[in-house]
Design an enzyme around this catalytic site. Structure first.
Site, PDB file in Angstrom:
ATOM      1  N   LYS A 114     -15.309 -38.189  56.026  1.00  0.00           N
ATOM      2  CA  LYS A 114     -14.597 -37.910  54.775  1.00  0.00           C
ATOM      3  C   LYS A 114     -15.346 -36.891  53.923  1.00  0.00           C
ATOM      4  O   LYS A 114     -14.731 -36.036  53.285  1.00  0.00           O
ATOM      5  CB  LYS A 114     -14.388 -39.200  53.970  1.00  0.00           C
ATOM      6  CG  LYS A 114     -13.298 -40.103  54.543  1.00  0.00           C
ATOM      7  CD  LYS A 114     -12.871 -41.128  53.500  1.00  0.00           C
ATOM      8  CE  LYS A 114     -11.794 -42.044  54.040  1.00  0.00           C
ATOM      9  NZ  LYS A 114     -11.393 -43.063  53.054  1.00  0.00           N
ATOM     10  N   LYS A 196      -2.030 -39.189  66.911  1.00  0.00           N
ATOM     11  CA  LYS A 196      -1.547 -40.417  66.281  1.00  0.00           C
ATOM     12  C   LYS A 196      -0.478 -40.100  65.223  1.00  0.00           C
ATOM     13  O   LYS A 196      -0.609 -39.110  64.510  1.00  0.00           O
ATOM     14  CB  LYS A 196      -2.745 -41.078  65.589  1.00  0.00           C
ATOM     15  CG  LYS A 196      -2.700 -42.573  65.536  1.00  0.00           C
ATOM     16  CD  LYS A 196      -3.998 -43.130  64.983  1.00  0.00           C
ATOM     17  CE  LYS A 196      -3.947 -43.221  63.478  1.00  0.00           C
ATOM     18  NZ  LYS A 196      -4.888 -44.154  62.868  1.00  0.00           N
ATOM     19  N   LYS A 199       0.222 -40.701  58.277  1.00  0.00           N
ATOM     20  CA  LYS A 199       0.820 -40.418  56.980  1.00  0.00           C
ATOM     21  C   LYS A 199       0.330 -39.087  56.426  1.00  0.00           C
ATOM     22  O   LYS A 199       0.946 -38.522  55.540  1.00  0.00           O
ATOM     23  CB  LYS A 199       0.500 -41.545  56.005  1.00  0.00           C
ATOM     24  CG  LYS A 199      -0.982 -41.726  55.753  1.00  0.00           C
ATOM     25  CD  LYS A 199      -1.243 -42.960  54.949  1.00  0.00           C
ATOM     26  CE  LYS A 199      -2.746 -43.188  54.837  1.00  0.00           C
ATOM     27  NZ  LYS A 199      -3.071 -44.489  54.293  1.00  0.00           N
TER      28      LYS A 199
HETATM   29  P1  AMP Z   1      -4.136 -45.895  57.495  1.00  0.00           P
HETATM   30  O1  AMP Z   1      -3.164 -46.173  56.399  1.00  0.00           O
HETATM   31  O2  AMP Z   1      -3.844 -44.663  58.281  1.00  0.00           O
HETATM   32  O3  AMP Z   1      -5.567 -46.007  57.051  1.00  0.00           O
HETATM   33  O4  AMP Z   1      -3.940 -47.102  58.521  1.00  0.00           O
HETATM   34  C1  AMP Z   1      -3.857 -48.428  58.112  1.00  0.00           C
HETATM   35  C2  AMP Z   1      -3.818 -49.305  59.339  1.00  0.00           C
HETATM   36  O5  AMP Z   1      -2.706 -48.963  60.179  1.00  0.00           O
HETATM   37  C3  AMP Z   1      -5.056 -49.190  60.232  1.00  0.00           C
HETATM   38  O6  AMP Z   1      -5.402 -50.494  60.665  1.00  0.00           O
HETATM   39  C4  AMP Z   1      -4.618 -48.339  61.404  1.00  0.00           C
HETATM   40  O7  AMP Z   1      -5.286 -48.716  62.571  1.00  0.00           O
HETATM   41  C5  AMP Z   1      -3.124 -48.634  61.496  1.00  0.00           C
HETATM   42  N1  AMP Z   1      -2.396 -47.429  61.943  1.00  0.00           N
HETATM   43  C6  AMP Z   1      -2.219 -46.285  61.247  1.00  0.00           C
HETATM   44  N2  AMP Z   1      -1.515 -45.374  61.965  1.00  0.00           N
HETATM   45  C7  AMP Z   1      -1.243 -45.957  63.167  1.00  0.00           C
HETATM   46  C8  AMP Z   1      -0.555 -45.528  64.352  1.00  0.00           C
HETATM   47  N3  AMP Z   1      -0.003 -44.322  64.472  1.00  0.00           N
HETATM   48  N4  AMP Z   1      -0.465 -46.406  65.388  1.00  0.00           N
HETATM   49  C9  AMP Z   1      -1.000 -47.634  65.277  1.00  0.00           C
HETATM   50  N5  AMP Z   1      -1.670 -48.099  64.201  1.00  0.00           N
HETATM   51  C10 AMP Z   1      -1.793 -47.277  63.149  1.00  0.00           C
END
Ligand code: AMP
Ligand code: TRP
Length: 333
Positions: A114, A196, A199
């Site tokens: 980060k 992946k 967002k």
């Molecule tokens: P984030 O909001 O990106 O920090 O993700 C929050 C949670 O969602 C974390 O536990 C990630 O592992 C899961 N996550 C986010 N994007 C994905 C994805 N494309 N596939 C599976 N799990 C995801």
């Protein structure tokens, strides 16, 4: 009451990846541990470690809380709350910083990533973030902490800090165990299925957001990148786009991947995509309906107030106990 604790950062919008990879996992954790109380909080203090827009942050906090509730978490064993509404989180973060070494924080890969991405003004809070997170967990004597693989290092540090406190003060906190889903569905981008679904992807076509309407969801899935072979088979190397759609379909319907392949073995891509879109819409429609209901009623605030009351009482006691052990202020009961 035994506790399971986890936090969710209120940044960006929830998408199908977060839903299938994270929210569904919480529901599963609740089902597997019916005797535990799940303390789930919106980690707004964590969000502040990088610059945030005030109006957007406020909106996202409520939106996330409503979406998690609408997704079917069991309210009987859930305390949902907002981190910053409980002063003990910030207090605990400071106290734990006094027991966390520079060298430990310097090793954290998330900080390195980060800090590198940010061009200027890296806050010292971004550096001490793991102490805040350790506090979130140790305040509640969490036995389990469901997190993604990326949080494993923070959990290990939390355990080290917990053991350090217990060595010094006797039994002060519970040493938590991470619950990391082994083969959690990893949902890939619809426009580049080798990445992946995220967002933060600038291409909005790469994802389905949980609040997208039916027409938009259909459009996103129908235009998902595939290949020219026109057979439905699970091959993440040669056919990552189709493999991703199979994963989505499987995660939603609960059908194993070979069963999905068998069902669609004679279908063309358009037919298969239509079925995936139907499945996604069918899954999200009731969640969206419940979400809009919650947003329009006082129920959401009532749930957040209840969660806050439960968490605050527990956390305040823990802070007091630690302050007494440290010799801070005057001795209190
Ligand atoms: P984030 O909001 O990106 O920090 O993700 C929050 C949670 O969602 C974390 O536990 C990630 O592992 C899961 N996550 C986010 N994007 C994905 C994805 N494309 N596939 C599976 N799990 C995801
Ligand atoms: N750091 C976590 C993330 O980025 C969120 C989080 C904050 C958390 N505090 C926590 C997760 C405590 C579990 C327990 O995803």
């Amino acid at each position: 009451m035994k506790h399971i604790v986890s936090g969710i950062q209120p940044t960006g919008s929830l998408n199908l990846g977060t839903y299938l990879g994270s929210i569904k996992n919480f529901i599963d954790v609740q089902r597997r541990h019916p005797e535990h109380q799940l303390l789930l909080f919106i980690a707004d203090l964590h969000a502040l470690t990088v610059p945030q827009d005030k109006m957007k942050l406020r909106k996202t906090i409520k939106e996330l809380a409503a979406l998690y509730l609408a997704s079917g978490l069991n309210q009987d064993t859930l305390s949902l709350f907002i981190q910053s509404e409980i002063p003990a989180h910030a207090q605990m973060a400071y106290l734990l910083q006094c027991f966390t070494y520079m060298g430990e924080l310097e090793r954290m890969t998330q900080f390195k990533d980060k800090a590198q991405k940010q061009t200027k003004g890296v806050s010292s809070a971004l550096f001490t973030y793991p102490a805040l997170m350790a506090g979130d967990i140790l305040l509640y004597d969490a036995q389990y902490v469901p997190v993604g693989e990326d949080q494993k290092q923070h959990l290990e540090l939390t355990r080290d800090i917990a053991i350090r406190l217990n060595n010094r003060f006797g039994s002060m906190v519970t040493v938590p165990e991470p619950l990391i889903p082994k083969v959690g569905a990893r949902i890939m981008s619809l426009t580049d299925p080798t990445k992946k679904m995220s967002k933060s992807d600038v291409n909005v076509k790469s994802r389905v957001n949980l609040l997208d309407d039916e027409t938009l969801i259909r459009k996103r899935i129908m235009s998902a990148v595939t290949d020219s072979e026109d057979t439905i088979r699970y091959d993440t190397k040669e056919k990552p786009g189709i493999a991703n759609l199979i994963t989505i379909y499987s995660a939603i319907t609960g059908q194993a991947i070979p069963a999905v392949e068998a069902t669609f073995k004679d279908s063309d891509y358009a037919t298969f995509k239509r079925a995936v879109a139907d499945a996604v819409i069918g899954e999200l429609a009731p969640i969206q309906a419940r979400y809009h209901e919650l947003k329009a009623s006082p129920e959401l605030d009532r749930i957040l107030d209840e969660g806050k009351a439960y968490a605050d009482r527990f956390a305040t006691n823990k802070i007091r106990k630690l302050q007494n052990a440290l010799g801070l202020g005057r001795k209190r009961k």
